[in-house]
Design an enzyme around this catalytic site. Structure first.
Site, PDB file in Angstrom:
ATOM      1  N   ARG A 174     -18.779 -30.970 -12.745  1.00 48.35           N
ATOM      2  CA  ARG A 174     -17.194 -30.039 -12.012  1.00 48.35           C
ATOM      3  C   ARG A 174     -16.496 -30.643 -13.127  1.00 48.35           C
ATOM      4  O   ARG A 174     -15.579 -28.958 -12.718  1.00 48.35           O
ATOM      5  CB  ARG A 174     -16.587 -30.781 -11.287  1.00 48.35           C
ATOM      6  CG  ARG A 174     -17.926 -31.552  -9.810  1.00 48.35           C
ATOM      7  CD  ARG A 174     -18.537 -32.954  -9.362  1.00 48.35           C
ATOM      8  NE  ARG A 174     -18.982 -33.347 -10.118  1.00 48.35           N
ATOM      9  CZ  ARG A 174     -19.701 -33.738 -10.120  1.00 48.35           C
ATOM     10  NH1 ARG A 174     -20.787 -32.963  -9.865  1.00 48.35           N
ATOM     11  NH2 ARG A 174     -20.932 -34.394 -11.338  1.00 48.35           N
ATOM     12  N   THR A 175     -15.754 -30.531 -13.734  1.00 46.28           N
ATOM     13  CA  THR A 175     -14.514 -30.339 -14.073  1.00 46.28           C
ATOM     14  C   THR A 175     -14.648 -29.370 -15.704  1.00 46.28           C
ATOM     15  O   THR A 175     -13.616 -28.379 -15.480  1.00 46.28           O
ATOM     16  CB  THR A 175     -13.640 -31.855 -14.741  1.00 46.28           C
ATOM     17  OG1 THR A 175     -14.338 -32.912 -13.730  1.00 46.28           O
ATOM     18  CG2 THR A 175     -12.066 -31.318 -15.700  1.00 46.28           C
ATOM     19  N   LYS A 216     -18.517 -34.819 -38.277  1.00 37.82           N
ATOM     20  CA  LYS A 216     -18.048 -35.121 -39.163  1.00 37.82           C
ATOM     21  C   LYS A 216     -16.598 -35.990 -39.353  1.00 37.82           C
ATOM     22  O   LYS A 216     -16.251 -36.023 -40.306  1.00 37.82           O
ATOM     23  CB  LYS A 216     -18.077 -33.461 -39.705  1.00 37.82           C
ATOM     24  CG  LYS A 216     -19.079 -32.062 -40.467  1.00 37.82           C
ATOM     25  CD  LYS A 216     -18.161 -31.430 -40.413  1.00 37.82           C
ATOM     26  CE  LYS A 216     -19.353 -29.635 -39.835  1.00 37.82           C
ATOM     27  NZ  LYS A 216     -18.739 -28.616 -40.953  1.00 37.82           N
ATOM     28  N   ARG A 246     -10.977 -33.846 -22.023  1.00 36.99           N
ATOM     29  CA  ARG A 246     -11.928 -34.619 -21.399  1.00 36.99           C
ATOM     30  C   ARG A 246     -11.802 -35.873 -23.104  1.00 36.99           C
ATOM     31  O   ARG A 246     -12.540 -35.586 -23.270  1.00 36.99           O
ATOM     32  CB  ARG A 246     -12.915 -34.665 -21.091  1.00 36.99           C
ATOM     33  CG  ARG A 246     -13.722 -35.922 -20.646  1.00 36.99           C
ATOM     34  CD  ARG A 246     -14.760 -36.534 -18.934  1.00 36.99           C
ATOM     35  NE  ARG A 246     -14.215 -35.941 -17.806  1.00 36.99           N
ATOM     36  CZ  ARG A 246     -14.559 -35.250 -17.517  1.00 36.99           C
ATOM     37  NH1 ARG A 246     -15.421 -35.786 -16.708  1.00 36.99           N
ATOM     38  NH2 ARG A 246     -14.079 -34.584 -15.760  1.00 36.99           N
ATOM     39  N   HIS A 293      -7.183 -39.216 -14.211  1.00 37.39           N
ATOM     40  CA  HIS A 293      -7.404 -37.751 -14.086  1.00 37.39           C
ATOM     41  C   HIS A 293      -6.751 -36.861 -12.953  1.00 37.39           C
ATOM     42  O   HIS A 293      -6.785 -36.609 -11.611  1.00 37.39           O
ATOM     43  CB  HIS A 293      -8.943 -38.163 -13.275  1.00 37.39           C
ATOM     44  CG  HIS A 293     -10.561 -36.815 -13.478  1.00 37.39           C
ATOM     45  ND1 HIS A 293      -9.416 -35.944 -13.575  1.00 37.39           N
ATOM     46  CD2 HIS A 293     -11.755 -37.136 -13.773  1.00 37.39           C
ATOM     47  CE1 HIS A 293     -10.681 -34.173 -13.847  1.00 37.39           C
ATOM     48  NE2 HIS A 293     -11.779 -35.694 -13.019  1.00 37.39           N
TER      49      HIS A 293
HETATM   50  N1   CP Z   1     -15.268 -35.856 -10.674  1.00 39.09           N
HETATM   51  C1   CP Z   1     -15.977 -35.327 -12.102  1.00 39.09           C
HETATM   52  O1   CP Z   1     -14.629 -35.390 -12.642  1.00 39.09           O
HETATM   53  O2   CP Z   1     -16.526 -35.055 -12.058  1.00 39.09           O
HETATM   54  P1   CP Z   1     -17.221 -34.455 -13.481  1.00 39.09           P
HETATM   55  O3   CP Z   1     -17.015 -36.024 -13.933  1.00 39.09           O
HETATM   56  O4   CP Z   1     -18.068 -33.955 -13.463  1.00 39.09           O
HETATM   57  O5   CP Z   1     -16.326 -33.357 -14.308  1.00 39.09           O
END
Ligand code: CP
Length: 326
Positions: free
Chosen positions: A72-73, A101, A122, A150
């Site tokens: 999603r993100t 590397k 991320r 998040h």
């Molecule tokens: N909600 C969320 O962060 O989903 P993903 O891990 O798929 O990005």
């Protein structure tokens, strides 16, 4: 809001103006900035729903740097950039990048700074987004830093609660599942502390909400309670926020196995809840909400929640790249 210990000085209060800013923590937001984000996300939704590319961000490039899996993100940031006319460099799971590397995080983001106008990161370690943001002068957006935060998820959760319930003040929000490792609940609890909400945390003993977060919110006068059984609080809940037990954060698989199936929300569970109960989940789900709930109630909001992620991320990208009114 108080600045959490793991944040450095890259995390500035936004005061309604996102231009050129890093987005690292919900700590940076106030209720007025959230109001703006809500209104702007209604506008970006109109652009997305028309199904064409706008030109706000033409000539702009996003570097989407993901050291951990995401559906999603990652995809919604890509779609957000493209819907606004920009383009994207995608580095997913860093498998095919020079990270394999041995290149460190700071050098990796410094490299991407040469090619892009904004970085979405991320990473598995708490505090990594703040460290990366210090290394570059373009905006960096935290898309999840280990068990830390998040923030963009919390923003889309806020927008979803407001759309589904009409307001935030006065609501009882129950978070269910993995409070210890769930960065979405860490960010959402902090963000909701800007409003007059009551927060219930339901989890097994070993997955309780970190005491640092409980104390942080206590100091702000937020009413919080902890439970092991959903039935203790469900009838008085307005928003049920279900989370996955985060298998990847456990050192011992046997411990994960002992808690993974403890909570499963089914239509039967929901019969004890209010008719107006909103059911949310940041997704992915791995069994904690039965699929039969999807069609059981129109208040199963988790797919709308995911959709709101696109609109909120369009808003954030336009904001940090200076294309929203101050
Ligand atoms: N909600 C969320 O962060 O989903 P993903 O891990 O798929 O990005």
């Amino acid at each position: 809001m108080e600045r959490p210990d793991f944040l450095n000085h890259s995390a500035e209060h936004l005061n309604g103006n996102l231009k050129g800013k890093d987005i690292l923590s919900v700590w940076q937001f106030d209720a007025q900035t959230l109001d703006h984000i809500f209104s702007w996300s209604l506008e970006t939704a109109e652009i997305a729903k028309k199904g064409y590319k706008a030109d706000f961000l033409s000539q702009k490039i996003l570097a989407n740097l993901f050291y951990e899996p995401s559906t999603r993100t990652s995809s919604s940031f890509t779609a957000a950039m493209e819907r606004l006319g920009g383009s994207v460099i995608s580095i997913n799971e860093v498998k095919y990048s020079s990270v394999t590397k041995g290149e460190d995080l700071e050098d990796t983001v410094r490299t991407l700074e040469q090619y892009a106008d904004v970085i979405v990161l991320r990473h598995p370690e708490m505090g990594s987004a703040a460290i990366a943001a210090e290394a570059v002068s373009i905006p960096l957006i935290n898309a999840g830093d280990g068990v830390g935060e998040h923030p963009t998820q919390a923003l889309l959760d806020y927008v979803t609660i407001r759309k589904e319930q009409g307001m935030l003040d006065g609501l009882a929000v129950t978070m269910l599942g993995d409070m210890k490792h769930g960065r979405t609940v860490h960010s959402l609890a902090r963000l909701l502390s800007l409003y007059q909400v009551r927060l219930n945390y339901v989890s097994p003993e070993i997955l309780r909400m970190p005491s640092t977060i409980i104390q942080e919110l206590e100091a702000k006068g937020v009413q919080q309670s902890e439970h092991e059984s959903l039935s203790e609080v469900l009838s008085d809940t307005d928003v049920l926020y279900v989370t996955r037990v985060q298998k990847e954060r456990f050192e011992d698989t046997a411990v994960y196995e002992s808690v993974k199936g403890l909570y499963v929300v089914t239509p039967e569970t929901l019969r004890a809840g209010k008719e107006s109960l909103t059911i949310m989940h940041p997704l992915p789900r791995v069994g904690e909400i039965s699929k039969s709930v999807d069609s059981y109630t129109k208040n199963a909001a988790y797919f709308r929640q995911m959709e709101n992620g696109l609109y909120v991320r369009m808003t954030l990208l336009a904001g940090v790249l200076g294309k929203l009114p101050a």
